[in-house]
Design an enzyme around this catalytic site. Sequence first.
Site, PDB file in Angstrom:
ATOM      1  N   GLY A  28       0.813  -1.215   0.000  1.00 31.25           N
ATOM      2  CA  GLY A  28       0.000   0.000   0.000  1.00 31.25           C
ATOM      3  C   GLY A  28       0.841   1.257   0.000  1.00 31.25           C
ATOM      4  CG  HIS A  34       3.472   0.884  -5.385  1.00 29.30           C
ATOM      5  ND1 HIS A  34       3.602   1.906  -4.473  1.00 29.30           N
ATOM      6  CD2 HIS A  34       4.032  -0.207  -4.812  1.00 29.30           C
ATOM      7  CE1 HIS A  34       4.208   1.448  -3.386  1.00 29.30           C
ATOM      8  NE2 HIS A  34       4.487   0.170  -3.564  1.00 29.30           N
ATOM      9  CD  GLN A  58       7.592  -7.382   4.100  1.00 30.21           C
ATOM     10  OE1 GLN A  58       6.854  -8.188   3.541  1.00 30.21           O
ATOM     11  NE2 GLN A  58       8.229  -6.443   3.411  1.00 30.21           N
ATOM     12  CE  LYS A 145      15.919  -4.202 -13.971  1.00 34.36           C
ATOM     13  NZ  LYS A 145      16.696  -3.582 -15.070  1.00 34.36           N
TER      14      LYS A 145
END
Length: 273
Positions: A28, A34, A58, A145
Amino acid sequence: MKIISNPLELKEYLKTNTKTLGFVPTMGALHEGHISLIKQARLENELVVVSIFVNPTQFLQGEDLDKYPKKDEADKKICELSGVDILFFPHAKDIYSEDEVSLLAPKVRGFVLEGNSRPGHFNGVLTVVMKLLNIVEPTNAYFGKKDAQQLNLISLMVKQLFMSVNIVACETMRESDGLAMSSRNVYLSKEQRVQALKISSSLQIAFGMVSQGIVDVSEIVLQMREKLEPLEIFYVEILSRDFEVLENVEIGNSIVLVEARVGTTRLLDNIWL
Ligand code: PAF
């Protein structure tokens, strides 16, 4: 756009799907980075699924899980406007139970660089990505990346666990001044925002040196470290695309990676040479 929060309901909904499916997993607080992943997924697939899930496993203790930026309504609007077909918005209780089967990141590659500063972080990343991929069963899954180590470990997981999804690596999106886009950039004050530019500038130094034919890794790293002062540096490394140590930059097979703290915010960035 259909919004589904229950994993089994999503699986049921997709059960008869025969279309190519592009999947963009996110936590989010969506930004242009994104959106570019979603656009690529839209171009390359007939059906696009985005997930928004701030994955608790995480985050290490004391990290920013509780204050991680939340922009649910804006995120839904962005997904709708970007042509997402299904938004998967689960709660933690839908994804995790008390007594979990766990997935461990590889002992070496999962515990260097970011995995060294955040031990166990990649166990959580791989576990949730595995779960999400099993729920959505996409043809293609899109990752930035910018999180190069995450991308490398997910690709490794897919290969080693003989999964059939195709992992697509997408370019890093940058602000006009060079700062890599990240949901955590909102933590930066005006002054810190300026300091943060040292990170992309240090990568430009590496790019410039290599363009002039200087390929000695220790020489480049030294110059980059000077540029990054006085930021707290977690690492400056130049590795092969497979995350092996290099003495000299190999054009077409190298990544220059930096992680540094600006104020209390950890920022990472890299360039692929
Ligand atoms: O890169 C992220 O946003 C997260 O690590 C991911 C891949 C969505 C897993 O929670």
